[in-house]
Scaffold this motif. Structure first.
Motif, PDB file in Angstrom:
ATOM      1  N   GLU A 151       0.839  -1.207   0.000  1.00  0.00           N
ATOM      2  CA  GLU A 151       0.000   0.000   0.000  1.00  0.00           C
ATOM      3  C   GLU A 151       0.874   1.258   0.000  1.00  0.00           C
ATOM      4  O   GLU A 151       0.625   2.210  -0.745  1.00  0.00           O
ATOM      5  CB  GLU A 151      -0.931   0.020   1.224  1.00  0.00           C
ATOM      6  N   ALA A 154       2.522   1.608  -3.415  1.00  0.00           N
ATOM      7  CA  ALA A 154       1.610   2.077  -4.470  1.00  0.00           C
ATOM      8  C   ALA A 154       1.385   3.586  -4.336  1.00  0.00           C
ATOM      9  O   ALA A 154       1.365   4.320  -5.340  1.00  0.00           O
ATOM     10  CB  ALA A 154       0.282   1.324  -4.405  1.00  0.00           C
ATOM     11  N   ALA A 181       0.263  -5.277  -6.818  1.00  0.00           N
ATOM     12  CA  ALA A 181      -1.066  -4.653  -6.789  1.00  0.00           C
ATOM     13  C   ALA A 181      -1.609  -4.526  -5.368  1.00  0.00           C
ATOM     14  O   ALA A 181      -1.298  -5.336  -4.498  1.00  0.00           O
ATOM     15  CB  ALA A 181      -2.032  -5.500  -7.613  1.00  0.00           C
ATOM     16  N   THR A 182      -2.421  -3.501  -5.174  1.00  0.00           N
ATOM     17  CA  THR A 182      -3.184  -3.372  -3.924  1.00  0.00           C
ATOM     18  C   THR A 182      -4.657  -3.198  -4.296  1.00  0.00           C
ATOM     19  O   THR A 182      -4.997  -3.131  -5.487  1.00  0.00           O
ATOM     20  CB  THR A 182      -2.737  -2.146  -3.095  1.00  0.00           C
ATOM     21  N   SER A 185      -4.670   0.153  -6.193  1.00  0.00           N
ATOM     22  CA  SER A 185      -3.492   0.650  -6.927  1.00  0.00           C
ATOM     23  C   SER A 185      -3.849   1.078  -8.354  1.00  0.00           C
ATOM     24  O   SER A 185      -3.311   2.066  -8.851  1.00  0.00           O
ATOM     25  CB  SER A 185      -2.364  -0.389  -6.935  1.00  0.00           C
ATOM     26  N   SER A 186      -4.764   0.369  -8.998  1.00  0.00           N
ATOM     27  CA  SER A 186      -5.093   0.752 -10.383  1.00  0.00           C
ATOM     28  C   SER A 186      -5.708   2.146 -10.421  1.00  0.00           C
ATOM     29  O   SER A 186      -5.331   2.978 -11.243  1.00  0.00           O
ATOM     30  CB  SER A 186      -6.033  -0.279 -11.020  1.00  0.00           C
ATOM     31  N   LEU A 189      -3.046   4.848  -9.594  1.00  0.00           N
ATOM     32  CA  LEU A 189      -2.075   5.080 -10.672  1.00  0.00           C
ATOM     33  C   LEU A 189      -2.733   5.758 -11.859  1.00  0.00           C
ATOM     34  O   LEU A 189      -2.152   6.634 -12.493  1.00  0.00           O
ATOM     35  CB  LEU A 189      -1.422   3.755 -11.085  1.00  0.00           C
ATOM     36  N   TYR A 199       1.041  -6.224 -13.501  1.00  0.00           N
ATOM     37  CA  TYR A 199       1.096  -6.915 -12.213  1.00  0.00           C
ATOM     38  C   TYR A 199       1.511  -8.350 -12.518  1.00  0.00           C
ATOM     39  O   TYR A 199       0.789  -9.062 -13.220  1.00  0.00           O
ATOM     40  CB  TYR A 199      -0.282  -6.925 -11.533  1.00  0.00           C
TER      41      TYR A 199
END
Ligand code: SF4
Length: 330
Positions: A151, A154, A181-182, A185-186, A189, A199
């Motif tokens: 986390e 990210a 990934a979290t 995160s997508s 970002l 990922y």
């Protein structure tokens, strides 16, 4: 098949070449993933880029003259190509590893053992500024191990992407990110300005995954990839599948099918044994025939699911240096 693609596959199989001193100014040191800490050079053979690891011993040897590389095998000329200059890690991209450390312990990866540097925002921006001076720059790719928690990482990478966007001052250069990934995160970002993510699932053999990626969840990564396609769109989400850790071809084909059916581009990457991981994992040789066979299957699967690697903008898919990439090489 183009004979240069066969040669590229044979060079990937060997993992690298010996080089003479004339290559010294052009050697690039990787700081990310399974090749971390090792030097390499890039050669373009009839339009096919290959990253050649610099080795103390290899069946191949390379010489450089007037920007052209000749690769020999057993005293005979094997291939001839143009030397490509890495802008930062690879040609045409600023590819930066932010945290050269990792809290996880994937058995094929030297990064947790290297306990390398954590780049400051300013250090990353300086690499971007240097890259912006190159007329060949096409993309910026940011990758990172997990320094503290996924986390926190990210969040930090999203902040860096924002800073890079400012630095670009409106220039249309795509930014891609490859991290662990979290849950969000997508979104983070995307909001920051990234246009692609990778990922890595690392292996699509679930039993093997448990052994080589302790502490990571296969299902979580698959869900994160599926969600990333909703955020970034098809052809803009990718995932590495490593080959050579004991998985069968059938498992790899099923895994590529599973990822592609979700809109994810699978990247088939030969596992190169790293000296820092000797004893942690048994890496088996991967032949050129196997690489070409699996790349043929990959091409068929991508076509079936309407995916096109030529539309990817950042990172390994457009780079192609380490892999046989469908629609670009094959
Ligand atoms: S394919 Fe990916 S890991 Fe390999 S040289 Fe290119 S950017 Fe680096």
């Amino acid at each position: 098949m183009d004979s240069s693609v066969r040669k590229k596959a044979e060079l990937i199989e060997a993992g690298g070449t010996t080089v003479d001193d004339s290559f010294l100014p052009y050697q690039s040191r990787s700081t990310a993933g399974p090749g971390a800490g090792l030097e390499s050079v890039f050669v373009n053979i009839d339009g096919h880029r290959v990253r050649l690891g610099v080795r103390q011993a290899s069946k191949f040897s390379a010489t450089l003259k007037d920007g052209m590389v000749t690769i020999y095998a057993g005293g005979e000329e094997f291939a001839h190509g143009r030397l490509e200059h890495a802008i930062s890690h690879c040609p045409e991209q600023v590819y930066v590893t932010v945290s050269e450390r990792c809290a996880f312990d994937c058995k094929f990866c030297p990064v947790p053992k290297l306990q390398g540097k954590i780049k400051s925002d300013e250090e990353v921006l300086e690499l971007v500024r240097q890259g912006l001076k190159s007329p060949d720059l096409r993309a910026i790719t940011i990758t990172s191990g997990v320094w503290t928690t996924p986390e926190e990482e990210a969040g930090r990478i999203a902040r860096i992407v924002r800073l890079i966007k400012k630095e670009l001052a409106g220039r249309d250069i795509p930014i891609g990110v490859s991290i662990y990934a979290t849950d969000n995160s997508s979104e983070l970002l995307k909001e920051a300005g990234a246009v692609e993510v990778k990922y890595n699932i690392e292996t699509v053999d679930r039993e093997l995954f448990e052994k080589v990626c302790p502490g990571l969840s296969f299902d979580y990564i698959v869900q994160a990839l599926e969600h990333a396609v909703e955020v970034f769109g098809r052809n803009h989400v990718a995932s590495n599948i490593l080959i050579g850790m004991g998985e069968s071809d059938e498992t790899v084909i099923e895994g590529m099918e599973m990822l592609a059916s979700k809109g994810v581009i699978p990247i088939l990457r030969k596992t190169n044994p790293h000296p820092l991981r000797a004893g942690d994992i048994k890496v088996e040789p991967v032949s050129a025939d196997r690489l070409l066979k699996l790349a043929g299957e990959q091409r068929r699967i991508l076509e079936k699911h309407g995916l096109d690697p030529t539309r990817a903008l950042t990172g390994c898919v457009p780079c192609t240096g380490c892999d046989i990439t469908p629609r670009i090489d094959l």
